[in-house]
Structures are given as C-alpha cells and as structure tokens.
Scaffold this motif. Sequence first.
Motif, PDB file in Angstrom:
ATOM      1  N   TRP A  42      -3.918  -3.993 -10.186  1.00  0.00           N
ATOM      2  CA  TRP A  42      -3.059  -3.526  -8.285  1.00  0.00           C
ATOM      3  C   TRP A  42      -3.087  -2.315  -8.131  1.00  0.00           C
ATOM      4  CZ3 TRP A  42       0.585  -7.176  -8.116  1.00  0.00           C
ATOM      5  CH2 TRP A  42       1.323  -7.543  -9.148  1.00  0.00           C
ATOM      6  N   ARG A  43      -3.911  -2.094  -7.770  1.00  0.00           N
ATOM      7  CA  ARG A  43      -4.448  -1.023  -7.242  1.00  0.00           C
ATOM      8  C   ARG A  43      -5.261  -1.054  -5.850  1.00  0.00           C
ATOM      9  NH1 ARG A  43      -8.162   4.449  -9.012  1.00  0.00           N
ATOM     10  NH2 ARG A  43      -6.081   4.558 -10.755  1.00  0.00           N
ATOM     11  N   GLN A  44      -6.055  -1.975  -5.753  1.00  0.00           N
ATOM     12  CA  GLN A  44      -6.663  -2.228  -4.807  1.00  0.00           C
ATOM     13  C   GLN A  44      -5.265  -3.407  -4.272  1.00  0.00           C
ATOM     14  OE1 GLN A  44      -9.574  -4.679  -7.211  1.00  0.00           O
ATOM     15  NE2 GLN A  44     -11.099  -4.271  -5.963  1.00  0.00           N
ATOM     16  N   ILE A  45      -4.562  -4.332  -4.728  1.00  0.00           N
ATOM     17  CA  ILE A  45      -4.025  -4.206  -3.886  1.00  0.00           C
ATOM     18  C   ILE A  45      -2.522  -3.925  -3.303  1.00  0.00           C
ATOM     19  CG2 ILE A  45      -1.336  -6.101  -4.302  1.00  0.00           C
ATOM     20  CD1 ILE A  45      -2.849  -7.390  -6.181  1.00  0.00           C
ATOM     21  N   ARG A  46      -2.432  -2.704  -3.488  1.00  0.00           N
ATOM     22  CA  ARG A  46      -1.639  -1.684  -2.981  1.00  0.00           C
ATOM     23  C   ARG A  46      -2.239  -0.999  -2.187  1.00  0.00           C
ATOM     24  NH1 ARG A  46       3.833   0.948  -4.884  1.00  0.00           N
ATOM     25  NH2 ARG A  46       3.800   2.541  -3.068  1.00  0.00           N
ATOM     26  N   SER A  47      -3.329  -0.561  -2.070  1.00  0.00           N
ATOM     27  CA  SER A  47      -3.922  -0.029  -1.139  1.00  0.00           C
ATOM     28  C   SER A  47      -4.035  -1.778   0.531  1.00  0.00           C
ATOM     29  CB  SER A  47      -5.397   0.026  -1.181  1.00  0.00           C
ATOM     30  OG  SER A  47      -6.327   0.416  -0.214  1.00  0.00           O
ATOM     31  N   PHE A  48      -4.470  -2.798  -0.132  1.00  0.00           N
ATOM     32  CA  PHE A  48      -4.516  -3.428   0.756  1.00  0.00           C
ATOM     33  C   PHE A  48      -2.824  -3.710   1.683  1.00  0.00           C
ATOM     34  CE2 PHE A  48      -8.400  -5.514  -1.395  1.00  0.00           C
ATOM     35  CZ  PHE A  48      -9.312  -5.248   0.083  1.00  0.00           C
TER      36      PHE A  48
ATOM     37  N   PHE B 148       1.368  -3.194   6.162  1.00  0.00           N
ATOM     38  CA  PHE B 148       2.249  -2.689   6.181  1.00  0.00           C
ATOM     39  C   PHE B 148       2.723  -0.989   7.659  1.00  0.00           C
ATOM     40  CE2 PHE B 148       3.742  -4.229   2.091  1.00  0.00           C
ATOM     41  CZ  PHE B 148       4.893  -5.742   2.847  1.00  0.00           C
ATOM     42  N   ALA B 149       1.124  -0.511   7.724  1.00  0.00           N
ATOM     43  CA  ALA B 149       1.473  -0.027   8.300  1.00  0.00           C
ATOM     44  C   ALA B 149       0.757   0.334   9.389  1.00  0.00           C
ATOM     45  CB  ALA B 149       0.420   1.826   7.531  1.00  0.00           C
ATOM     46  N   LEU B 150      -0.139  -0.246   9.504  1.00  0.00           N
ATOM     47  CA  LEU B 150      -0.132  -1.514  10.739  1.00  0.00           C
ATOM     48  C   LEU B 150       0.741  -1.826  11.531  1.00  0.00           C
ATOM     49  CD1 LEU B 150      -3.760  -3.344  10.038  1.00  0.00           C
ATOM     50  CD2 LEU B 150      -3.767  -1.678  11.437  1.00  0.00           C
ATOM     51  N   ASP B 151       1.839  -1.620  11.525  1.00  0.00           N
ATOM     52  CA  ASP B 151       2.898  -1.827  12.066  1.00  0.00           C
ATOM     53  C   ASP B 151       2.758  -0.911  13.139  1.00  0.00           C
ATOM     54  OD1 ASP B 151       4.016  -4.778  11.035  1.00  0.00           O
ATOM     55  OD2 ASP B 151       5.197  -3.897   9.892  1.00  0.00           O
ATOM     56  N   ARG B 152       2.980  -0.047  12.826  1.00  0.00           N
ATOM     57  CA  ARG B 152       2.971   0.352  14.071  1.00  0.00           C
ATOM     58  C   ARG B 152       1.809   1.847  15.011  1.00  0.00           C
ATOM     59  NH1 ARG B 152       4.282   5.873  11.249  1.00  0.00           N
ATOM     60  NH2 ARG B 152       4.230   6.762  13.258  1.00  0.00           N
ATOM     61  N   LEU B 153       1.027   0.853  14.179  1.00  0.00           N
ATOM     62  CA  LEU B 153      -0.177   0.831  15.495  1.00  0.00           C
ATOM     63  C   LEU B 153      -0.859  -0.288  15.792  1.00  0.00           C
ATOM     64  CD1 LEU B 153      -2.392   3.191  12.569  1.00  0.00           C
ATOM     65  CD2 LEU B 153      -1.637   4.057  14.455  1.00  0.00           C
TER      66      LEU B 153
ATOM     67  N   THR C 104      -4.807   4.304   9.707  1.00  0.00           N
ATOM     68  CA  THR C 104      -3.437   4.486   8.577  1.00  0.00           C
ATOM     69  C   THR C 104      -2.900   5.889   7.650  1.00  0.00           C
ATOM     70  OG1 THR C 104      -4.160   2.608   7.051  1.00  0.00           O
ATOM     71  CG2 THR C 104      -3.322   2.165   8.782  1.00  0.00           C
ATOM     72  N   SER C 105      -3.719   5.786   7.103  1.00  0.00           N
ATOM     73  CA  SER C 105      -4.127   7.287   6.141  1.00  0.00           C
ATOM     74  C   SER C 105      -3.477   8.529   7.149  1.00  0.00           C
ATOM     75  CB  SER C 105      -4.741   7.262   4.791  1.00  0.00           C
ATOM     76  OG  SER C 105      -6.020   7.907   5.446  1.00  0.00           O
ATOM     77  N   VAL C 106      -4.199   8.389   8.420  1.00  0.00           N
ATOM     78  CA  VAL C 106      -4.443   9.964   9.005  1.00  0.00           C
ATOM     79  C   VAL C 106      -2.661   9.812   9.679  1.00  0.00           C
ATOM     80  CG1 VAL C 106      -4.787  11.522  11.087  1.00  0.00           C
ATOM     81  CG2 VAL C 106      -6.222  11.369   8.740  1.00  0.00           C
ATOM     82  N   LEU C 107      -2.913   8.545  10.138  1.00  0.00           N
ATOM     83  CA  LEU C 107      -1.615   8.737  11.631  1.00  0.00           C
ATOM     84  C   LEU C 107      -0.310   8.000  10.683  1.00  0.00           C
ATOM     85  CD1 LEU C 107      -3.865   7.384  14.568  1.00  0.00           C
ATOM     86  CD2 LEU C 107      -3.024   9.316  13.413  1.00  0.00           C
ATOM     87  N   GLY C 108      -0.294   7.527   9.668  1.00  0.00           N
ATOM     88  CA  GLY C 108       0.437   7.794   9.278  1.00  0.00           C
ATOM     89  C   GLY C 108       1.795   8.468   8.967  1.00  0.00           C
ATOM     90  N   TYR C 109       1.441   9.690   9.061  1.00  0.00           N
ATOM     91  CA  TYR C 109       2.353  10.216   9.243  1.00  0.00           C
ATOM     92  C   TYR C 109       2.661  11.198  10.075  1.00  0.00           C
ATOM     93  CZ  TYR C 109       0.362  11.433   4.387  1.00  0.00           C
ATOM     94  OH  TYR C 109       0.363  10.649   3.102  1.00  0.00           O
ATOM     95  N   ALA C 110       2.038  10.093  11.351  1.00  0.00           N
ATOM     96  CA  ALA C 110       2.507  10.645  12.495  1.00  0.00           C
ATOM     97  C   ALA C 110       3.718  10.418  13.679  1.00  0.00           C
ATOM     98  CB  ALA C 110       1.154  10.636  13.936  1.00  0.00           C
ATOM     99  N   SER C 111       3.926  10.734  14.202  1.00  0.00           N
ATOM    100  CA  SER C 111       5.861  10.567  15.094  1.00  0.00           C
ATOM    101  C   SER C 111       4.731   8.952  15.620  1.00  0.00           C
ATOM    102  CB  SER C 111       5.883  11.149  15.594  1.00  0.00           C
ATOM    103  OG  SER C 111       5.353  11.479  17.073  1.00  0.00           O
TER     104      SER C 111
END
Length: 87
Positions: free
Chosen positions: A3-9, A14-19, A40-47
């Motif tokens: 489940w951890r791997q699935i969640r990571s994927f 989902f984060a790629l929608d903003r990038l 995605t982990s860094v820029l997920g917090y950016a506006s």
Amino acid sequence: MSWRQIRSFTDTGFALDRLPLTAIRFSCGILDRSHVTVMTSVLGYASDETIKAIEFDAVAAAARFNAPSLRNKLWRLWMAYNPDEPR
C-alpha cells in the motif's frame, strides 16, 4: 505491491497535474521516477505561480543533477524566485 508503494505512485501521479512540463517529460521517458518524485515532493508545496515560473528550469536541472542534488537545486530556484512564499 504494498500500500505504501501504491500510495507513492498515486501521490506522484496526482501531483503531476500541477507540473505539466514534468508530466510530459516523464511520460516520454526523459525523466525517471526518482527525479519526478523529488520534483513533486518539493514543488507540491509551491504556489501555481511559482511552479509556472520555475518549472522549465527545474526540468532542465533534473536532466543534470542526481535526485539528492536536484532537491537542493529546486529549493534554490524556489527561494530565488519567491523567498517569502510560505512552505
């Protein structure tokens, strides 16, 4: 797959929608998952404004840096663009 791997994927997907530029490079095989996960982990917090301003440079940096160095580069790009944005 755990489940951890699935969640990571799924979180990365989902984060790629903003990038959009990152998503295109990833789907074409130009960027690998480790680089995309860092982005995605860094820029997920950016506006959205910050992402639009630095994504091109971030993707270019992903081609040159390994994943740990990319994380530092992304923070430097972000802080150079907008150091007052909340993180």
